[in-house]
Every structure is written in C-alpha cells, then in structure tokens.
Design an enzyme around this catalytic site. Structure first.
Site, PDB file in Angstrom:
ATOM      1  N   THR A 189       0.866  -1.604   0.278  1.00 38.99           N
ATOM      2  CA  THR A 189      -0.161  -0.186  -0.049  1.00 38.99           C
ATOM      3  C   THR A 189       0.718   1.340  -0.339  1.00 38.99           C
ATOM      4  OG1 THR A 189      -1.329  -1.208   0.979  1.00 38.99           O
ATOM      5  CG2 THR A 189      -1.650   0.814   1.380  1.00 38.99           C
ATOM      6  N   ARG A 217     -12.895  -9.420  -1.131  1.00 41.32           N
ATOM      7  CA  ARG A 217     -11.466  -9.237  -0.633  1.00 41.32           C
ATOM      8  C   ARG A 217     -11.470  -7.614  -0.590  1.00 41.32           C
ATOM      9  NH1 ARG A 217      -6.650  -6.991   0.655  1.00 41.32           N
ATOM     10  NH2 ARG A 217      -6.315  -7.525   3.244  1.00 41.32           N
ATOM     11  N   GLY A 219      -9.372  -5.038   1.700  1.00 43.08           N
ATOM     12  CA  GLY A 219      -8.411  -5.130   3.061  1.00 43.08           C
ATOM     13  C   GLY A 219      -8.475  -3.236   4.237  1.00 43.08           C
ATOM     14  N   ASP A 220      -7.788  -3.249   4.653  1.00 46.26           N
ATOM     15  CA  ASP A 220      -7.539  -2.104   5.494  1.00 46.26           C
ATOM     16  C   ASP A 220      -7.462  -0.541   4.566  1.00 46.26           C
ATOM     17  OD1 ASP A 220      -5.178  -2.756   4.627  1.00 46.26           O
ATOM     18  OD2 ASP A 220      -4.472  -1.331   5.973  1.00 46.26           O
ATOM     19  N   GLY A 241       0.659  -3.332   5.200  1.00 47.69           N
ATOM     20  CA  GLY A 241       0.549  -4.630   6.010  1.00 47.69           C
ATOM     21  C   GLY A 241      -0.717  -5.496   5.730  1.00 47.69           C
ATOM     22  N   GLY A 243      -4.253  -6.055   6.170  1.00 46.97           N
ATOM     23  CA  GLY A 243      -5.286  -5.608   6.098  1.00 46.97           C
ATOM     24  C   GLY A 243      -5.480  -6.195   7.483  1.00 46.97           C
TER      25      GLY A 243
HETATM   26  N1  GLY Z   1      -3.098  -3.766   3.336  1.00 49.96           N
HETATM   27  C1  GLY Z   1      -3.319  -3.332   2.480  1.00 49.96           C
HETATM   28  C2  GLY Z   1      -4.201  -5.070   2.585  1.00 49.96           C
HETATM   29  O1  GLY Z   1      -3.839  -5.578   3.292  1.00 49.96           O
HETATM   30  O2  GLY Z   1      -5.119  -4.870   1.309  1.00 49.96           O
END
Ligand code: GLY
Length: 329
Positions: A189, A217, A219-220, A241, A243
């Site tokens: 990211t 999916r 992520g964060d 990292g 997520g």
């Molecule tokens: N930090 C990016 C993800 O997990 O998609």
C-alpha cells in the site's frame, strides 16, 4: 515557509514508560519534530519518495494538504511497474485487479472506494465520493458506475505481464487459500499523510491489496479508521501490511486516539503493533506497519517485522527512514 526538522532529543515520556519502553537510541533515530511552521509529507515505502515530491509541489505553491495527498498517491497509482498499487497491481485469485482507496481531510470529511476495477485513479474517485455524494464508501459495480458517470479515466487490467504471472501462480497454487508473502517486492500500500502551511492535516491511502486474494476481499486501505485516520486537532496515521489484522484493531484510529491521550506518534504506533502481536497467536507472515504525525509535526512509525521504511519530505529532508520494529524475520 521556512521550517526545520531535526532529530528529537530527550523524549522519554510517562506514556512511553507505561508501554513496553523503547531504547533511547531508537527514539533518537526514529522521532522527528518540526520546529517551525511549514509543510511535511510522509508516505509508506520506497514508492513514497516520488509521491512525496508530487505532494510537496502542491504544498510549496500554497496548496492544501487534501490536494497534496491526492496528487501524491496518484503518482504511485499511475506507475504501471508497481505491483501493489493501482493499475499495475496483481489480481485476485480469479484474475481481477480490484483496487481500494480512501482519503480524509482536516474537517473529518472522508471518501472511499473498494473492489473497484478498471479505473486508473481510485483515490480521485474516493475524493469524488466524499465531495459529490452523501456517502463515505462505494464498492464494486456501484463504485465503477459512479466513476464512469463522473468521467474518470479507465484502464484495462490486469496488464499482460501481470496476467502471465497470475497464470503461473494459478498453475502452482491449486489450494483454496494461501497466506501472502510479506514485504512483497519490499512494499505494498501507499499511505500518505501531509501537513500544509496552514497546519492542516489530510491523508490518502490506495492499494491493489493482497496479491491473489479471494475475489471480493477488501483490506484495511479503504476503511477509514483502519488504513487511514485524520483528526486535525490531534494528528494523522496511515497503515500498511496485512489488512485483516489492521482492521481488527481499527489501527489508524487507535494510533490517533493514543496520541490524543498523550502518546507520541512513535509510542502510539508501537502500542498499535503490540495490540496486533497480542491478538494474533500465529504471527507467521503477519507484517503490519503504522506511520503517524501529530499536530506539532512530530513523526513516528513502527512495524511488527523489520523492513518497513517510509519517505519523509520537508524543506530540509527528502529521504527514506527505516522504521523501528518488534522483531526480525
Ligand atoms: N494493506 C493492504 C491490504 O491489506 O490490502
């Protein structure tokens, strides 16, 4: 617009001593403080150097942090050699490149897109969600339709060479689920946070996510409070990292709240990493990284494993900084 940034001295605080103290040398190497008013740009990983320069260009011409963070991460999104952000990113298990992004300004306004396919600049779509709708987040087909309605540039994904890699991966990975490789290609990211000449903070975060993730999916990175959080009274934080682990502790919001309660950015990032370590029995391949700045221009970062670094841009600095970490691989 003159400012100085320098290594902060003598930082041991009460809050720090309550939380798994760092060695003094680590503090000296990894805490920075702004002494004069002026812009600061911070972003995750090596691709942050170019992104910071674009953001800086906005700020030194008197621009706002919100414009700077958008322009900064657009550089990374447009880089077709980048395999973890934007249209050059790796696809999910089913061969779809699905992009996640969010943006937040100094007034607490925010916008996000998730599971967005075929649009060159997810961050600008996220900003449009913030500015043109009553919502915070649009995902999937709805986000795509919104982007097309507003005339955002499209792009065909995956790129041919990325598709070739994915086909090889498919042949070699028949099992239902595989854990990601960490620090894949030494970055993932891009999260970028900036303070402008008015002292206002904004942030942006954008990614193609976990390579070969399950279809659907998210992520964060597009989740406000997980991949990014800005509170203009206190500070800003972005994460990188795995997520799922970052979402489980509302990572970036946690860091900003800790700063509200007196933690320095470094202490707050370290405490967020401690929580992830406590909550996850199996830390195999579980890299998580936080990068934060408070309202005074103090900067801190921390990661579970070694290897996380961030780009720092001020009047005096334009360089990478290695973040302190809990453990070696
Ligand atoms: N930090 C990016 C993800 O997990 O998609």
């Amino acid at each position: 617009m003159k400012r100085r940034s320098f290594v902060k001295l003598g930082l041991a605080t009460g809050a720090l001593s309550m939380v798994n103290p760092l060695k003094g040398t680590e503090l000296l190497e990894h805490s920075f403080e702004s002494k004069a008013s002026g812009p600061i740009v911070l972003s995750t990983w090596i691709h942050g150097l170019e992104a910071n320069r674009a953001a800086w260009d906005v700020l030194i011409h008197g621009g706002k942090a919100l414009d700077a963070v958008e322009q900064g991460v657009k550089v990374t999104e447009a880089d077709i050699t980048n395999r973890s952000v934007g249209i050059g990113g790796r696809p999910d298990r089913d061969g779809h490149v699905t992009l996640d992004a969010c943006i937040m300004d100094h007034e607490g306004k925010c916008g996000a897109v998730g599971f967005l396919e075929g649009i060159k600049h997810p961050i600008s779509v996220a900003r449009a969600v913030m500015e043109k709708t009553q919502h915070v987040m649009l995902v999937g087909d709805g986000a795509k339709k919104f982007a097309l309605d507003y005339g955002f540039e499209t792009s065909k994904t995956p790129l041919p060479e990325v598709k070739k890699d994915w086909k090889t991966w498919r042949r070699e990975n028949k099992e239902v689920f595989k854990k990601p490789e960490i620090n894949h290609e030494n970055h993932d990211t891009i999260g970028l946070i900036a303070m402008d000449q008015f002292g206002d903070l904004s942030g942006a975060c954008t990614t193609s996510g976990w390579a070969y993730k399950m279809h659907g999916r998210i992520g964060d990175s597009p989740i406000i409070g997980a991949g990014l959080f800005v509170d203009n009274e206190i500070g800003a934080c972005t994460a990188s990292g795995l997520g799922e682990a970052i979402i489980r502790i509302a990572g970036s919001h946690t860091v900003v709240e800790l700063m509200r309660h007196g933690f320095s950015p470094l202490e707050a990032c370290k405490e967020a990493v401690n929580r992830i370590i406590k909550k996850n029995k199996d830390l195999t391949n579980l890299q998580c990284c936080f990068l934060a700045m408070d309202k005074k221009g103090n900067i801190g970062a921390y990661s579970v494993y070694a290897g996380f670094n961030y780009a720092l841009k001020t009047t005096d600095d334009d360089r990478m900084v290695d973040a302190p970490f809990d453990r070696n691989w």
